[in-house]
Design a protein around this motif. Structure first.
Motif, PDB file in Angstrom:
ATOM      1  N   ARG A 149       0.828  -1.205   0.000  1.00 36.27           N
ATOM      2  CA  ARG A 149       0.000   0.000   0.000  1.00 36.27           C
ATOM      3  C   ARG A 149       0.864   1.256   0.000  1.00 36.27           C
ATOM      4  O   ARG A 149       2.032   1.205   0.378  1.00 36.27           O
ATOM      5  CB  ARG A 149      -0.936  -0.021   1.216  1.00 36.27           C
ATOM      6  CG  ARG A 149      -2.089  -1.017   1.049  1.00 36.27           C
ATOM      7  CD  ARG A 149      -2.877  -1.201   2.322  1.00 36.27           C
ATOM      8  NE  ARG A 149      -2.239  -2.159   3.213  1.00 36.27           N
ATOM      9  CZ  ARG A 149      -2.796  -2.607   4.340  1.00 36.27           C
ATOM     10  NH1 ARG A 149      -3.972  -2.137   4.729  1.00 36.27           N
ATOM     11  NH2 ARG A 149      -2.162  -3.492   5.088  1.00 36.27           N
ATOM     12  N   GLU A 150       0.264   2.349  -0.428  1.00 33.60           N
ATOM     13  CA  GLU A 150       0.986   3.618  -0.551  1.00 33.60           C
ATOM     14  C   GLU A 150       0.645   4.537   0.619  1.00 33.60           C
ATOM     15  O   GLU A 150      -0.511   4.628   1.038  1.00 33.60           O
ATOM     16  CB  GLU A 150       0.602   4.322  -1.867  1.00 33.60           C
ATOM     17  CG  GLU A 150       0.799   3.486  -3.123  1.00 33.60           C
ATOM     18  CD  GLU A 150       2.253   3.451  -3.559  1.00 33.60           C
ATOM     19  OE1 GLU A 150       3.026   4.350  -3.160  1.00 33.60           O
ATOM     20  OE2 GLU A 150       2.604   2.523  -4.313  1.00 33.60           O
ATOM     21  N   ILE A 151       1.659   5.226   1.136  1.00 32.70           N
ATOM     22  CA  ILE A 151       1.446   6.251   2.157  1.00 32.70           C
ATOM     23  C   ILE A 151       2.067   7.547   1.644  1.00 32.70           C
ATOM     24  O   ILE A 151       3.270   7.605   1.372  1.00 32.70           O
ATOM     25  CB  ILE A 151       2.071   5.859   3.503  1.00 32.70           C
ATOM     26  CG1 ILE A 151       1.387   4.622   4.078  1.00 32.70           C
ATOM     27  CG2 ILE A 151       1.955   7.016   4.498  1.00 32.70           C
ATOM     28  CD1 ILE A 151       1.947   4.167   5.420  1.00 32.70           C
TER      29      ILE A 151
ATOM     30  N   ARG B 268      10.613   4.580  -2.990  1.00 33.76           N
ATOM     31  CA  ARG B 268      10.917   4.023  -4.314  1.00 33.76           C
ATOM     32  C   ARG B 268      12.423   3.915  -4.517  1.00 33.76           C
ATOM     33  O   ARG B 268      12.906   2.934  -5.079  1.00 33.76           O
ATOM     34  CB  ARG B 268      10.290   4.898  -5.409  1.00 33.76           C
ATOM     35  CG  ARG B 268       8.768   4.855  -5.406  1.00 33.76           C
ATOM     36  CD  ARG B 268       8.167   5.587  -6.592  1.00 33.76           C
ATOM     37  NE  ARG B 268       6.708   5.599  -6.492  1.00 33.76           N
ATOM     38  CZ  ARG B 268       5.936   4.578  -6.864  1.00 33.76           C
ATOM     39  NH1 ARG B 268       6.480   3.489  -7.374  1.00 33.76           N
ATOM     40  NH2 ARG B 268       4.623   4.660  -6.737  1.00 33.76           N
ATOM     41  N   ARG B 269      13.160   4.918  -4.075  1.00 37.56           N
ATOM     42  CA  ARG B 269      14.614   4.872  -4.208  1.00 37.56           C
ATOM     43  C   ARG B 269      15.198   3.728  -3.374  1.00 37.56           C
ATOM     44  O   ARG B 269      16.090   3.009  -3.818  1.00 37.56           O
ATOM     45  CB  ARG B 269      15.226   6.207  -3.760  1.00 37.56           C
ATOM     46  CG  ARG B 269      16.745   6.273  -3.907  1.00 37.56           C
ATOM     47  CD  ARG B 269      17.250   7.664  -3.542  1.00 37.56           C
ATOM     48  NE  ARG B 269      17.001   7.965  -2.144  1.00 37.56           N
ATOM     49  CZ  ARG B 269      17.829   7.664  -1.148  1.00 37.56           C
ATOM     50  NH1 ARG B 269      18.982   7.051  -1.410  1.00 37.56           N
ATOM     51  NH2 ARG B 269      17.539   7.974   0.093  1.00 37.56           N
TER      52      ARG B 269
ATOM     53  N   GLU C 156       2.737  -6.474   7.001  1.00 38.20           N
ATOM     54  CA  GLU C 156       2.220  -5.417   6.140  1.00 38.20           C
ATOM     55  C   GLU C 156       3.388  -4.710   5.476  1.00 38.20           C
ATOM     56  O   GLU C 156       4.495  -4.677   6.012  1.00 38.20           O
ATOM     57  CB  GLU C 156       1.395  -4.399   6.956  1.00 38.20           C
ATOM     58  CG  GLU C 156       0.193  -4.994   7.660  1.00 38.20           C
ATOM     59  CD  GLU C 156      -0.492  -3.984   8.560  1.00 38.20           C
ATOM     60  OE1 GLU C 156       0.030  -2.847   8.695  1.00 38.20           O
ATOM     61  OE2 GLU C 156      -1.549  -4.315   9.119  1.00 38.20           O
ATOM     62  N   ALA C 157       3.148  -4.132   4.296  1.00 37.69           N
ATOM     63  CA  ALA C 157       4.206  -3.420   3.581  1.00 37.69           C
ATOM     64  C   ALA C 157       3.655  -2.130   2.999  1.00 37.69           C
ATOM     65  O   ALA C 157       2.529  -2.102   2.483  1.00 37.69           O
ATOM     66  CB  ALA C 157       4.774  -4.294   2.464  1.00 37.69           C
ATOM     67  N   TYR C 158       4.459  -1.073   3.071  1.00 36.88           N
ATOM     68  CA  TYR C 158       4.022   0.247   2.623  1.00 36.88           C
ATOM     69  C   TYR C 158       5.137   0.926   1.836  1.00 36.88           C
ATOM     70  O   TYR C 158       6.283   0.985   2.288  1.00 36.88           O
ATOM     71  CB  TYR C 158       3.647   1.128   3.823  1.00 36.88           C
ATOM     72  CG  TYR C 158       2.535   0.559   4.673  1.00 36.88           C
ATOM     73  CD1 TYR C 158       1.201   0.853   4.401  1.00 36.88           C
ATOM     74  CD2 TYR C 158       2.831  -0.278   5.757  1.00 36.88           C
ATOM     75  CE1 TYR C 158       0.189   0.323   5.188  1.00 36.88           C
ATOM     76  CE2 TYR C 158       1.822  -0.803   6.547  1.00 36.88           C
ATOM     77  CZ  TYR C 158       0.499  -0.499   6.254  1.00 36.88           C
ATOM     78  OH  TYR C 158      -0.505  -1.031   7.030  1.00 36.88           O
ATOM     79  N   ARG C 159       4.778   1.443   0.693  1.00 38.82           N
ATOM     80  CA  ARG C 159       5.698   2.304  -0.067  1.00 38.82           C
ATOM     81  C   ARG C 159       5.369   3.738   0.331  1.00 38.82           C
ATOM     82  O   ARG C 159       4.224   4.174   0.234  1.00 38.82           O
ATOM     83  CB  ARG C 159       5.512   2.097  -1.570  1.00 38.82           C
ATOM     84  CG  ARG C 159       6.536   2.841  -2.431  1.00 38.82           C
ATOM     85  CD  ARG C 159       6.303   2.564  -3.919  1.00 38.82           C
ATOM     86  NE  ARG C 159       6.625   1.187  -4.286  1.00 38.82           N
ATOM     87  CZ  ARG C 159       5.717   0.272  -4.626  1.00 38.82           C
ATOM     88  NH1 ARG C 159       4.418   0.580  -4.629  1.00 38.82           N
ATOM     89  NH2 ARG C 159       6.090  -0.942  -4.962  1.00 38.82           N
ATOM     90  N   VAL C 160       6.379   4.478   0.807  1.00 37.18           N
ATOM     91  CA  VAL C 160       6.129   5.814   1.346  1.00 37.18           C
ATOM     92  C   VAL C 160       6.857   6.867   0.513  1.00 37.18           C
ATOM     93  O   VAL C 160       7.895   6.585  -0.098  1.00 37.18           O
ATOM     94  CB  VAL C 160       6.571   5.908   2.824  1.00 37.18           C
ATOM     95  CG1 VAL C 160       5.833   4.884   3.679  1.00 37.18           C
ATOM     96  CG2 VAL C 160       8.077   5.727   2.972  1.00 37.18           C
TER      97      VAL C 160
ATOM     98  N   PHE D  84      12.760   0.899   6.291  1.00 35.78           N
ATOM     99  CA  PHE D  84      12.464   0.838   7.719  1.00 35.78           C
ATOM    100  C   PHE D  84      11.578  -0.376   7.989  1.00 35.78           C
ATOM    101  O   PHE D  84      10.858  -0.834   7.110  1.00 35.78           O
ATOM    102  CB  PHE D  84      11.691   2.089   8.184  1.00 35.78           C
ATOM    103  CG  PHE D  84      12.257   3.384   7.708  1.00 35.78           C
ATOM    104  CD1 PHE D  84      13.116   4.131   8.502  1.00 35.78           C
ATOM    105  CD2 PHE D  84      11.939   3.883   6.444  1.00 35.78           C
ATOM    106  CE1 PHE D  84      13.640   5.336   8.059  1.00 35.78           C
ATOM    107  CE2 PHE D  84      12.459   5.089   5.985  1.00 35.78           C
ATOM    108  CZ  PHE D  84      13.309   5.813   6.797  1.00 35.78           C
ATOM    109  N   CYS D  85      11.621  -0.858   9.222  1.00 37.30           N
ATOM    110  CA  CYS D  85      10.634  -1.866   9.603  1.00 37.30           C
ATOM    111  C   CYS D  85      10.249  -1.694  11.068  1.00 37.30           C
ATOM    112  O   CYS D  85      11.070  -1.336  11.912  1.00 37.30           O
ATOM    113  CB  CYS D  85      11.099  -3.279   9.303  1.00 37.30           C
ATOM    114  SG  CYS D  85      12.612  -3.803  10.103  1.00 37.30           S
ATOM    115  N   LEU D  86       8.974  -1.913  11.311  1.00 35.30           N
ATOM    116  CA  LEU D  86       8.413  -1.861  12.656  1.00 35.30           C
ATOM    117  C   LEU D  86       8.405  -3.288  13.181  1.00 35.30           C
ATOM    118  O   LEU D  86       7.782  -4.174  12.586  1.00 35.30           O
ATOM    119  CB  LEU D  86       6.989  -1.293  12.595  1.00 35.30           C
ATOM    120  CG  LEU D  86       6.234  -1.121  13.916  1.00 35.30           C
ATOM    121  CD1 LEU D  86       6.963  -0.159  14.832  1.00 35.30           C
ATOM    122  CD2 LEU D  86       4.814  -0.639  13.645  1.00 35.30           C
TER     123      LEU D  86
END
Length: 273
Positions: free
Chosen positions: A4-6, A58-59, A77-81, A99-101
């Protein structure tokens, strides 16, 4: 896995993760911490740490895909920020955008009760500098000292600075914690350990005259400014010092730990066959 995108810095999950990077109390209460950096996130995932969420730009995805892949395979869960969102998570000037939580490793900070120890043991009392603690943990792992105790009020081993300086050693060492020296010293003695207090004192035994690599030995190293507490020194069976020829009065805590860790492991492999 769905990515998902943030795009907003107001995202609740991002702000929660960012707060964990800054607040030790929040890390303890929630049982979560934030990792930053492609290699460190990979180390956490491959070491069996539970990854609740992964964030990447993205980089970061383009440059560090090989490190990111095992993290994504284990993340819930995974997020592209966006880059401006990643800045909120980052505690470094030029971050990698990964990063990872993570959930606090099971057993981290546990006491000695019920655990049988073997091999050399390091005890760090009241260590306050995150860089020092991380460096000591990294050195301990490198030299094969797999059990370290944090005695008293040490800095949080899951703080971003400790994690970076340890290069992931926090995830692979057995890292215990004890509030008071008395019960820890009694428990170590009960398991056959010799206890050695590292001090700056010309009357102490020079480390060059001891064989810390023989048998079960535990070395105690104290606070950066004040050293070990007198009551802790009194509980140890011997006082050990590092001879110095120069004008410096003492060594940095991590430098002293490196020398003592080396002495605890030097020649051990040959003796153990």
């Amino acid at each position: 896995m769905e990515i998902r995108e943030i795009t907003s810095r107001q995202n609740k999950l991002v702000r929660r993760a960012a707060a964990l990077g800054e607040d030790a109390a929040a890390r303890r209460e929630q049982g979560l911490f934030l990792c930053e950096g492609a290699r460190l996130c990979q180390d956490a995932a491959l070491s069996g740490v539970e990854v609740e969420a992964c964030f990447f730009t993205r980089r970061g995805e383009e440059r560090y895909g090989q490190y990111l892949q095992p993290v994504l395979e284990r993340a819930r869960e995974a997020y592209r920020v966006e880059d401006h969102v990643a800045q909120l998570l980052s505690s470094t000037k030029n971050g990698q955008g990964v990063f990872c939580l993570c959930r606090r490793p099971e057993g981290l900070g546990a006491g000695l009760s019920g655990r049988e120890l073997s091999g050399p043991c390091l005890v760090l009392e009241q260590l306050q500098d995150p860089g020092n603690l991380g460096t000591v943990l990294r050195t301990a792992e490198a030299l094969g000292v797999g059990q370290v105790f944090l005695l008293g009020e040490c800095c949080d081993p899951l703080s971003p600075k400790v994690l970076r300086a340890s290069m992931g050693a926090v995830f692979r060492l057995w890292l215990g914690a004890e509030p008071e020296a008395g019960p820890l010293c009694a428990a170590l003695r009960g398991q056959g350990y010799g206890l050695h207090a590292a001090v700056v004192d010309g009357d102490a035994v020079p480390v060059t005259q001891l064989d810390l690599a023989r048998g079960k030995q535990a070395v105690f190293i104290g606070n950066e400014g004040n050293g070990l507490r007198p009551e802790t020194v009194a509980l140890c069976g011997s006082r050990v010092t590092i001879p110095m020829a120069g004008r410096a009065e003492s060594l940095n805590a991590s430098a002293a730990a490196t020398i003592l860790l080396w002495e605890m492991t030097r020649g051990r492999g040959r003796r153990d066959g």
